[in-house]
Design an enzyme around this catalytic site. Structure first.
Site, PDB file in Angstrom:
ATOM      1  N   LEU A  67       0.827  -1.111   0.053  1.00 44.66           N
ATOM      2  CA  LEU A  67      -0.055  -0.011   0.106  1.00 44.66           C
ATOM      3  C   LEU A  67       1.047   1.151  -0.065  1.00 44.66           C
ATOM      4  O   LEU A  67       1.499   1.500   0.939  1.00 44.66           O
ATOM      5  CB  LEU A  67      -0.829  -0.199   1.364  1.00 44.66           C
ATOM      6  CG  LEU A  67      -1.886   1.315   1.130  1.00 44.66           C
ATOM      7  CD1 LEU A  67      -2.950   1.437   0.389  1.00 44.66           C
ATOM      8  CD2 LEU A  67      -2.436   1.142   2.694  1.00 44.66           C
ATOM      9  N   SER A  68       0.889   1.995  -1.215  1.00 44.35           N
ATOM     10  CA  SER A  68       1.671   3.114  -1.408  1.00 44.35           C
ATOM     11  C   SER A  68       1.525   4.201  -0.310  1.00 44.35           C
ATOM     12  O   SER A  68       0.207   4.370   0.348  1.00 44.35           O
ATOM     13  CB  SER A  68       1.753   3.559  -2.644  1.00 44.35           C
ATOM     14  OG  SER A  68       2.144   2.823  -3.373  1.00 44.35           O
ATOM     15  N   ALA A  69       2.313   4.958   0.137  1.00 40.12           N
ATOM     16  CA  ALA A  69       2.383   6.135   1.086  1.00 40.12           C
ATOM     17  C   ALA A  69       1.470   7.116   0.465  1.00 40.12           C
ATOM     18  O   ALA A  69       1.300   7.389  -0.608  1.00 40.12           O
ATOM     19  CB  ALA A  69       3.590   6.880   1.228  1.00 40.12           C
TER      20      ALA A  69
END
Length: 352
Positions: A67-69
């Site tokens: 899950l990307s920032a």
């Protein structure tokens, strides 16, 4: 603090940093997604290791889904310049969060999202259902896009690519926009924003983007050390080459085809750079506090570190152009990297 309070706190932080445009604030705040509790900090979260064979909780193995920032996601989405009613192809569903944001912004019927890993896609479908969103979720190779849903007005990728797939261009309307992490192999990746033209698609590098690679375009693994490496020294401090500027990184990637690198350091005392090409050539060099000179060990048919330092010095002699002066052109035949204008191509073209 309540869930709503934590969500609002992160939104305020992202807005203050300029990473959450107003048109995306509504999509963020109205998403009732049950898995928000794990993303209240502006950090990436690893959700898969070793293509599902490992356990991300151990911190071991290769990270293969995440899950990307939030700050990175919203910064990337802002470069889409998306308008109401437009159709978007989302490549790399992952947890489903980006697809949910796009659906909240544009409507479920306007979003197609593609995930290569069936297990990841299955979990994304559950996450999307909990959030109340239902974009069209496709299990397949994102490099192929999804022709059945074309044409798209926008293509947004969350996985890194070395070469922009021509299928994305073919499935996008003229004037449409493609935003993708571009990771040629040397150093950190870049965010690339392209606009589809008539015969070619052209765009510039607009920021940083360190993303996991698309499975179809992963970089080769490091070659094993040869039995008889060549040892020599170099007059150039490897810290200057590896850490100088993103503009230097683009020049090296363009002028040294196929080069892949890793850099490790232990504070200011030690750093090491390793480069390889996947065809048996490799080199290592670095800095050690108190040691005079910079040793290089290499193996293979190419003197890769010499090629890298030559490219770095070429960039210096160009006047140290910054990253935003570089761009990429994509055609059916391949991909070119250019400086300032598409007619000023640097380095060899990459085949499609």
């Amino acid at each position: 603090m309540t869930e709503a309070g934590l969500r609002g706190l992160l939104a305020e932080r992202l807005e203050a940093a300029g990473d959450l445009p107003p048109e995306w604030r509504k999509a963020y705040d109205t998403d009732p997604d049950a898995w928000w509790e794990s993303v209240y900090s502006d950090a990436s979260l690893i959700t898969q290791a070793d293509d599902g064979a490992g356990d991300p909780a151990t911190g071991e193995g290769s990270w293969t889904s995440s899950l990307s920032a939030p700050g990175a996601v919203f910064a990337s989405l802002a470069h889409l310049y998306v308008h109401d009613g437009q159709r978007v192809l989302d490549v790399g569903t992952g947890t489903g969060w980006t697809a949910a944001l796009l659906s909240a912004r544009l409507g479920d019927e306007h979003v197609t999202t593609v995930e290569v890993d069936p297990a990841v896609a299955d979990q994304a479908a559950k996450n999307l259902a909990v959030s109340g969103r239902s974009p069209h979720l496709v299990v397949g190779d994102g490099a192929l896009g999804h022709a059945a849903g074309a044409p798209y007005d926008r293509v947004h990728a969350t996985c890194g690519v070395q070469r922009v797939p021509w299928a994305w261009v073919e499935q996008t309307r003229p004037g449409g926009v493609i935003v993708t992490p571009w990771s040629p192999g040397w150093a950190y990746g870049h965010l690339l924003r392209l606009t589809v033209g008539r015969d070619r698609t052209v765009g510039r590098l607009v920021g940083s983007a360190g993303s996991m690679m698309m499975r179809a375009q992963r970089h080769p693994a490091p070659d094993r050390l040869g039995d008889r490496p060549e040892h020599r020294t170099t007059p150039i401090d490897p810290r200057d080459v590896a850490w100088d500027d993103y503009g230097a990184d683009v020049a090296i990637a363009a002028l040294v085809p196929g080069v892949v690198s890793t850099t490790t350091s232990e504070g200011d005392d030690t750093m090491e750079v390793r480069v390889w090409d996947g065809d048996g050539s490799w080199a290592t060099t670095g800095y050690r506090q108190g040691r005079r000179g910079f040793a290089v060990a290499s193996h293979g048919t190419r003197r890769l570190w010499d090629e890298v330092t030559d490219a770095y010095l070429t960039w210096v002699e160009w006047g140290r152009p910054a990253r935003d002066r570089y761009g990429v052109t994509v055609t059916g035949e391949g991909q070119q990297i250019w400086l300032d204008t598409p007619d000023h191509v640097i380095g060899p073209s990459s085949p499609a």
